[in-house]
Design a protein around this motif. Structure first.
Motif, PDB file in Angstrom:
ATOM      1  N   ARG A 252      13.138  47.584  43.738  1.00 43.13           N
ATOM      2  CA  ARG A 252      13.397  47.076  42.394  1.00 43.13           C
ATOM      3  C   ARG A 252      12.566  47.843  41.384  1.00 43.13           C
ATOM      4  NH1 ARG A 252      12.648  40.759  40.532  1.00 43.13           N
ATOM      5  NH2 ARG A 252      13.345  41.021  38.373  1.00 43.13           N
ATOM      6  N   ALA A 253      13.158  48.137  40.225  1.00 40.76           N
ATOM      7  CA  ALA A 253      12.450  48.870  39.173  1.00 40.76           C
ATOM      8  C   ALA A 253      12.725  48.211  37.830  1.00 40.76           C
ATOM      9  CB  ALA A 253      12.905  50.332  39.148  1.00 40.76           C
ATOM     10  N   LEU A 254      11.892  48.531  36.857  1.00 37.54           N
ATOM     11  CA  LEU A 254      12.050  48.047  35.496  1.00 37.54           C
ATOM     12  C   LEU A 254      12.312  49.255  34.600  1.00 37.54           C
ATOM     13  CD1 LEU A 254      11.909  45.252  34.132  1.00 37.54           C
ATOM     14  CD2 LEU A 254       9.570  45.786  33.463  1.00 37.54           C
ATOM     15  N   VAL A 255      13.441  49.247  33.917  1.00 37.53           N
ATOM     16  CA  VAL A 255      13.827  50.370  33.061  1.00 37.53           C
ATOM     17  C   VAL A 255      13.592  49.978  31.610  1.00 37.53           C
ATOM     18  CG1 VAL A 255      15.683  51.934  32.403  1.00 37.53           C
ATOM     19  CG2 VAL A 255      15.573  51.057  34.749  1.00 37.53           C
ATOM     20  N   HIS A 256      12.769  50.751  30.917  1.00 35.90           N
ATOM     21  CA  HIS A 256      12.438  50.452  29.529  1.00 35.90           C
ATOM     22  C   HIS A 256      13.461  51.108  28.600  1.00 35.90           C
ATOM     23  CE1 HIS A 256       8.636  48.816  30.870  1.00 35.90           C
ATOM     24  NE2 HIS A 256       8.401  49.935  31.532  1.00 35.90           N
ATOM     25  N   GLN A 257      13.999  50.319  27.663  1.00 38.57           N
ATOM     26  CA  GLN A 257      14.951  50.838  26.696  1.00 38.57           C
ATOM     27  C   GLN A 257      14.232  51.254  25.411  1.00 38.57           C
ATOM     28  OE1 GLN A 257      18.959  48.886  26.510  1.00 38.57           O
ATOM     29  NE2 GLN A 257      17.842  47.170  27.405  1.00 38.57           N
ATOM     30  N   PRO A 258      14.850  52.155  24.618  1.00 40.51           N
ATOM     31  CA  PRO A 258      14.221  52.594  23.366  1.00 40.51           C
ATOM     32  C   PRO A 258      13.946  51.460  22.387  1.00 40.51           C
ATOM     33  CG  PRO A 258      16.026  54.059  23.969  1.00 40.51           C
ATOM     34  CD  PRO A 258      16.083  52.907  24.922  1.00 40.51           C
ATOM     35  N   ASP A 259      14.752  50.375  22.438  1.00 41.66           N
ATOM     36  CA  ASP A 259      14.542  49.272  21.501  1.00 41.66           C
ATOM     37  C   ASP A 259      13.443  48.315  21.945  1.00 41.66           C
ATOM     38  OD1 ASP A 259      15.676  47.929  23.600  1.00 41.66           O
ATOM     39  OD2 ASP A 259      17.439  47.222  22.510  1.00 41.66           O
ATOM     40  N   GLY A 260      12.759  48.641  23.043  1.00 36.95           N
ATOM     41  CA  GLY A 260      11.643  47.819  23.502  1.00 36.95           C
ATOM     42  C   GLY A 260      12.002  46.774  24.536  1.00 36.95           C
ATOM     43  N   THR A 261      13.292  46.547  24.787  1.00 37.83           N
ATOM     44  CA  THR A 261      13.691  45.583  25.802  1.00 37.83           C
ATOM     45  C   THR A 261      13.738  46.262  27.173  1.00 37.83           C
ATOM     46  OG1 THR A 261      16.034  46.031  25.405  1.00 37.83           O
ATOM     47  CG2 THR A 261      15.035  44.229  24.155  1.00 37.83           C
ATOM     48  N   GLU A 276      21.502  60.547  51.384  1.00 34.08           N
ATOM     49  CA  GLU A 276      21.322  59.138  51.027  1.00 34.08           C
ATOM     50  C   GLU A 276      22.156  58.761  49.801  1.00 34.08           C
ATOM     51  OE1 GLU A 276      17.205  57.266  51.917  1.00 34.08           O
ATOM     52  OE2 GLU A 276      16.800  59.348  51.379  1.00 34.08           O
ATOM     53  N   ASN A 277      22.985  57.744  49.982  1.00 35.94           N
ATOM     54  CA  ASN A 277      23.776  57.180  48.891  1.00 35.94           C
ATOM     55  C   ASN A 277      22.916  56.129  48.182  1.00 35.94           C
ATOM     56  OD1 ASN A 277      26.881  57.145  48.106  1.00 35.94           O
ATOM     57  ND2 ASN A 277      26.105  55.073  47.856  1.00 35.94           N
ATOM     58  N   VAL A 278      22.933  56.127  46.850  1.00 35.13           N
ATOM     59  CA  VAL A 278      22.119  55.177  46.090  1.00 35.13           C
ATOM     60  C   VAL A 278      23.020  54.366  45.172  1.00 35.13           C
ATOM     61  CG1 VAL A 278      20.161  54.863  44.524  1.00 35.13           C
ATOM     62  CG2 VAL A 278      20.197  56.812  46.096  1.00 35.13           C
ATOM     63  N   VAL A 279      22.869  53.050  45.217  1.00 35.97           N
ATOM     64  CA  VAL A 279      23.555  52.161  44.276  1.00 35.97           C
ATOM     65  C   VAL A 279      22.498  51.349  43.549  1.00 35.97           C
ATOM     66  CG1 VAL A 279      25.166  50.254  43.970  1.00 35.97           C
ATOM     67  CG2 VAL A 279      25.658  52.042  45.645  1.00 35.97           C
ATOM     68  N   ILE A 280      22.588  51.329  42.219  1.00 37.74           N
ATOM     69  CA  ILE A 280      21.609  50.634  41.387  1.00 37.74           C
ATOM     70  C   ILE A 280      22.325  49.544  40.615  1.00 37.74           C
ATOM     71  CG2 ILE A 280      19.877  50.898  39.562  1.00 37.74           C
ATOM     72  CD1 ILE A 280      20.023  53.997  40.313  1.00 37.74           C
ATOM     73  N   ARG A 281      21.964  48.293  40.854  1.00 40.95           N
ATOM     74  CA  ARG A 281      22.508  47.158  40.095  1.00 40.95           C
ATOM     75  C   ARG A 281      21.610  46.912  38.884  1.00 40.95           C
ATOM     76  NH1 ARG A 281      25.423  42.563  41.286  1.00 40.95           N
ATOM     77  NH2 ARG A 281      26.895  44.127  42.098  1.00 40.95           N
ATOM     78  N   LEU A 282      22.201  46.938  37.698  1.00 36.39           N
ATOM     79  CA  LEU A 282      21.453  46.699  36.463  1.00 36.39           C
ATOM     80  C   LEU A 282      21.587  45.231  36.085  1.00 36.39           C
ATOM     81  CD1 LEU A 282      22.458  49.867  34.396  1.00 36.39           C
ATOM     82  CD2 LEU A 282      20.412  49.511  35.766  1.00 36.39           C
ATOM     83  N   LEU A 283      20.465  44.583  35.902  1.00 34.03           N
ATOM     84  CA  LEU A 283      20.436  43.149  35.593  1.00 34.03           C
ATOM     85  C   LEU A 283      20.003  42.987  34.143  1.00 34.03           C
ATOM     86  CD1 LEU A 283      18.585  42.114  38.864  1.00 34.03           C
ATOM     87  CD2 LEU A 283      21.041  42.070  38.448  1.00 34.03           C
TER      88      LEU A 283
END
Length: 562
Positions: A252-261, A276-283
């Motif tokens: 699990r990772a945390l992706v920072h957006q330019p608007d601060g969220t 390796e196949n990678v699938v990333i679910r964005l929550l």
């Protein structure tokens, strides 16, 4: 005078009256907007009428940017800041002529700026505003990705030792090409509001795709030789073992957006024959969507939703297949039940949305913190309401059911086709019928259906066979709609999704039927005479009647369960 010329053209072709033009010119004063924008914003004309008028009157070509393939190198011709300022997109270069897609091809200042900057002849083309926005986003994000890939090619000449040393330091160096490539992939997906990113190694390249409104869309591809670096970067972000390539991993990772969220990302790797196949679910952390209206609860279902949430004990289960919106419904219930006078504990894998006032526990099976063990410990924390993210096994199901029988309100989800199937599923997990009958208070079954795009919605007459397939009558005089496809919906005809539900509330007769061991077929027969239970297919038909979704979409997502 240039604005006046546009107004005169629109009046001449009959899409605008002289009075409307004068009103628009008055509203334009001090607004800082161009006349075309004011006319569209004030609903005097449509964007399509503006485009058609300019094409006919001035011979300006229209370009569908959603279908056009633009070389990422075009981003170097016109800087991103200029493209955003004037709402322009460089499309192609032919000899010394630059073709420029523009929201307003009569913006001569923008044309002159581009001429002066590029020293090229400029041919304006007109495009839809929404397509301009998306094309700017795609072009300049792809430019970042392509630039990163070019830098990665240059670094290929490094010695093994130098490369190893660099990879070690990439966790801190945000200018490293691999990091920039991964960041570009995330930013593109965030701009498109994608739910998933797929990084798929093929025989000769790596394909990057994303899922938007349930539909897979190609992003771009890169050389197979860079797969290892990209996967390693994602594993570092998700706190996974970068040296292990033989078995699947989750992180699990945390992706920072330019608007601060922030956007939470669940990363899953799977070894394949090509790598390796990678699938990333964005929550998405969007609290505004976690409401009854946001998830699609209708007025007809509101009373039943209220009724099951009024219970102070018992179990409420949300059911449906993967990707049907169960988690959003669960969080909506949690937010409604979250009050200062109750102690609520939520067990989740992972914690997708943080809610103040709720004790949230992240399940970690690697260290032995399973749903079952966490639930046992949770019962010693004096809870009033317990949320169990998912019932996966008989042990968890039995503990949750017994907690529901002893005065706790328990919320959970389970993977089944419909509401009645949840009873069979609980039996399959080894739960006694009397325990199911005594603890259940309500079952919410749901699907997500795509909504017709408002910008290109039009009336059609579907195939009578398809109408009959969802239980409607072809000769009833009912109007049907679909989206013909436009720039706003990427030619899919759909934009956004909404939930379609069936809510089963427990009655004494239904409890008796469950306790006596009746199977799913018998329970459905018992419900046929119920005036309170409305099957999902009936609610789906209402969405078709209201012009919210299509017959084809109901067949794809709902009708198969009947």
């Amino acid at each position: 005078m240039k604005n006046k010329r546009l107004g005169e053209m629109l009046v001449d072709v009959g899409v605008l009256s002289e009075a409307q033009l004068q009103e628009a010119l008055t509203k334009q004063v001090g607004s800082g907007k161009r006349l075309g924008t004011v006319l569209i914003d004030e609903h005097y004309i449509t964007e399509t009428q503006l485009i058609d008028t300019l094409r006919m009157q001035l011979g300006i070509d229209y370009i569908d940017l959603n279908k056009a393939t633009i070389d990422p190198a075009m981003a170097a011709i016109v800087p991103k800041a200029l493209a955003q300022q004037y709402r322009i997109v460089p499309v192609k270069m032919v000899d010394d002529r630059l073709y420029l897609a523009m929201e307003d091809p009569l913006n001569f200042i923008a044309v002159k700026q581009v001429k002066d900057l590029t020293r090229k002849k400029v041919t304006p083309m007109i495009a839809y505003s929404s397509a301009i926005s998306r094309a700017i986003s795609v072009l300049y994000e792809n430019e970042g990705a392509m630039a990163a890939i070019e830098d990665m090619k240059e670094e290929r000449a490094l010695t093994i030792g130098e490369r190893a040393e660099e990879n070690t330091s990439q966790g801190e160096n945000q200018d490293a090409p691999t990091i920039r490539l991964v960041n570009s992939i995330f930013q593109r997906a965030i701009d498109e509001h994608a739910s998933d990113i797929h990084i798929e190694p093929q025989d000769d390249a790596v394909r990057v795709r994303m899922r938007v409104d349930g539909r897979m869309t190609d992003m771009f591809s890169f050389e197979h030789g860079f797969l290892g670096q990209v996967v390693s970067r994602l594993k570092v972000m998700a706190d996974m073992n970068i040296t292990e390539h033989r078995i699947p991993q989750d992180g699990r990772a945390l992706v920072h957006q330019p608007d601060g969220t922030d956007v939470d990302a669940r990363v899953s790797t799977l070894p394949t024959i090509h790598g390796e196949n990678v699938v990333i679910r964005l929550l998405w952390r969007d609290a505004a969507q976690l409401t009854r209206r946001g998830i699609g609860i209708t007025e007809n279902d509101n009373k039943k939703f209220d009724r099951i949430l009024k219970n102070s004990s018992g179990m409420i289960i949300v059911v449906g297949p993967t990707g049907s919106g169960k988690t959003s419904t669960l969080y909506t219930m949690i937010q409604e039940l979250n009050r200062p006078e109750v102690n609520m504990i939520s067990l989740e894998d992972p914690v997708e949305f943080q809610i103040p006032g709720v004790t949230q526990v992240a399940i970690n099976e690697k260290v032995g913190l399973t749903f079952a063990s966490a639930l046992r410990s949770c019962l010693r924390q004096d809870p009033d309401i317990i949320c169990v993210g998912e019932i996966r096994d008989g042990e968890t199901a039995e503990i949750a059911m017994r907690a529901a029988m002893t005065g706790h309100l328990v919320l959970s989800t389970i993977h089944t086709e419909d509401a009645v199937s949840a009873v069979d599923r609980l039996r399959d997990l080894g739960i006694e019928p009397y325990l199911i009958a005594g603890s259940l208070r309500g079952i919410i079954s749901q699907r997500l259906v795509r909504k017709i795009c408002n910008k290109c919605r039009e009336e059609i007459q579907p195939d009578p066979y398809l109408i009959d397939l969802i239980g409607m009558k072809a000769d009833s005089g009912q109007k049907y709609y679909h989206g013909r496809g436009c720039t706003d919906c990427l030619d899919s005809g759909y934009h956004g999704r909404t939930g379609v539900f069936e809510i089963l509330t427990m009655t004494s007769g239904l409890r008796d039927a469950i306790a006596s061991g009746k199977n799913g077929t018998e329970l459905r027969e018992a419900l046929e005479d119920s005036k309170d239970f409305v099957p999902m297919i009936v609610n789906a038909r209402d969405l078709v009647r209201e012009g919210i979704t299509t017959v084809e979409e109901v067949i794809r997502t709902v009708a198969t369960i009947e």
